[in-house]
Design a protein around this motif. Sequence first.
Motif, mmCIF file in Angstrom:
data_model
loop_
_atom_site.group_PDB
_atom_site.id
_atom_site.type_symbol
_atom_site.label_atom_id
_atom_site.label_comp_id
_atom_site.label_asym_id
_atom_site.label_seq_id
_atom_site.Cartn_x
_atom_site.Cartn_y
_atom_site.Cartn_z
ATOM 1 N N PHE A 1 6.494 -2.581 2.521
ATOM 2 C CA PHE A 1 5.314 -1.952 1.919
ATOM 3 C C PHE A 1 4.038 -2.152 2.750
ATOM 4 O O PHE A 1 3.301 -1.189 2.981
ATOM 5 C CB PHE A 1 5.123 -2.458 0.485
ATOM 6 N N PRO A 2 3.743 -3.376 3.237
ATOM 7 C CA PRO A 2 2.533 -3.526 4.057
ATOM 8 C C PRO A 2 2.572 -2.697 5.342
ATOM 9 O O PRO A 2 1.545 -2.153 5.761
ATOM 10 C CB PRO A 2 2.505 -5.024 4.389
ATOM 11 N N VAL A 3 3.739 -2.560 5.945
ATOM 12 C CA VAL A 3 3.853 -1.754 7.157
ATOM 13 C C VAL A 3 3.598 -0.283 6.829
ATOM 14 O O VAL A 3 2.896 0.419 7.556
ATOM 15 C CB VAL A 3 5.236 -1.943 7.817
ATOM 16 N N LEU A 4 4.135 0.164 5.712
ATOM 17 C CA LEU A 4 3.912 1.541 5.278
ATOM 18 C C LEU A 4 2.433 1.796 5.015
ATOM 19 O O LEU A 4 1.880 2.817 5.434
ATOM 20 C CB LEU A 4 4.733 1.843 4.023
ATOM 21 N N LEU A 5 1.776 0.866 4.335
ATOM 22 C CA LEU A 5 0.338 1.021 4.085
ATOM 23 C C LEU A 5 -0.453 1.109 5.385
ATOM 24 O O LEU A 5 -1.367 1.917 5.514
ATOM 25 C CB LEU A 5 -0.187 -0.134 3.232
ATOM 26 N N MET A 6 -0.091 0.247 6.340
ATOM 27 C CA MET A 6 -0.796 0.272 7.617
ATOM 28 C C MET A 6 -0.572 1.607 8.328
ATOM 29 O O MET A 6 -1.509 2.196 8.874
ATOM 30 C CB MET A 6 -0.346 -0.875 8.515
ATOM 31 N N GLN A 7 0.657 2.110 8.320
ATOM 32 C CA GLN A 7 0.950 3.391 8.951
ATOM 33 C C GLN A 7 0.163 4.528 8.308
ATOM 34 O O GLN A 7 -0.379 5.381 9.001
ATOM 35 C CB GLN A 7 2.450 3.703 8.856
ATOM 36 N N LEU A 8 0.100 4.528 6.988
ATOM 37 C CA LEU A 8 -0.662 5.572 6.302
ATOM 38 C C LEU A 8 -2.147 5.485 6.641
ATOM 39 O O LEU A 8 -2.803 6.512 6.828
ATOM 40 C CB LEU A 8 -0.442 5.478 4.790
ATOM 41 N N GLU A 9 -2.665 4.281 6.739
ATOM 42 C CA GLU A 9 -4.080 4.109 7.122
ATOM 43 C C GLU A 9 -4.309 4.561 8.565
ATOM 44 O O GLU A 9 -5.335 5.162 8.880
ATOM 45 C CB GLU A 9 -4.512 2.652 6.923
ATOM 46 N N GLN A 10 -3.359 4.298 9.442
ATOM 47 C CA GLN A 10 -3.473 4.771 10.821
ATOM 48 C C GLN A 10 -3.490 6.295 10.870
ATOM 49 O O GLN A 10 -4.264 6.890 11.621
ATOM 50 C CB GLN A 10 -2.313 4.247 11.673
ATOM 51 N N LEU A 11 -2.659 6.921 10.066
ATOM 52 C CA LEU A 11 -2.647 8.380 10.020
ATOM 53 C C LEU A 11 -3.936 8.922 9.426
ATOM 54 O O LEU A 11 -4.499 9.899 9.916
ATOM 55 C CB LEU A 11 -1.448 8.871 9.201
ATOM 56 N N ARG A 12 -4.411 8.275 8.356
ATOM 57 C CA ARG A 12 -5.623 8.753 7.693
ATOM 58 C C ARG A 12 -6.841 8.658 8.596
ATOM 59 O O ARG A 12 -7.656 9.572 8.668
ATOM 60 C CB ARG A 12 -5.863 7.957 6.409
ATOM 61 N N THR A 13 -6.951 7.540 9.314
ATOM 62 C CA THR A 13 -8.132 7.319 10.166
ATOM 63 C C THR A 13 -7.945 7.828 11.584
ATOM 64 O O THR A 13 -8.896 7.842 12.359
ATOM 65 C CB THR A 13 -8.467 5.816 10.233
#
Length: 141
Positions: A88-100
């Motif tokens: 889950f933390p890796v997924l959150l980080m990936q989504l934040e990387q995509l968003r920003t």
Amino acid sequence: AWHFVLWGAYHGGLLMVVRLLGLDGEPKSWARRAVRMFVMLHLTMFGWLLFRMDSVDQLVWATQSILRTPVWNEELKDSFLLLGVLCFPVLLMQLEQLRTDSMEVLARANPLLKFVFAVFVFAALMTYRVQTRIEFIYFQF
């Protein structure tokens, strides 16, 4: 050598499909980009099967096993739950990387968040580590 011939055909087929569908440009939204990354990851991992199998028959068997509906039981449920929690933390980080649109999300995070992320990654690595020694794939050729 059949591995490389099949990989070339598989990779060429993927490239043809991507271009025929007009998906070779940059996606306009981060959600489309995330979906494309998810699909490409799984197609790439499937392609790696070509190098892990000793024969075409094994490849067919592995493909059928992947596409077959798994037998769902409590042990499988617990494994998926644990994997989901650890990833889950890796997924959150990936989504934040995509968003920003920035790969430096973790680098700019506060030290506590970096520590928590490292603990989750370490726990995932220790939980899902290989239990037996496996010969490096290139030594098989």
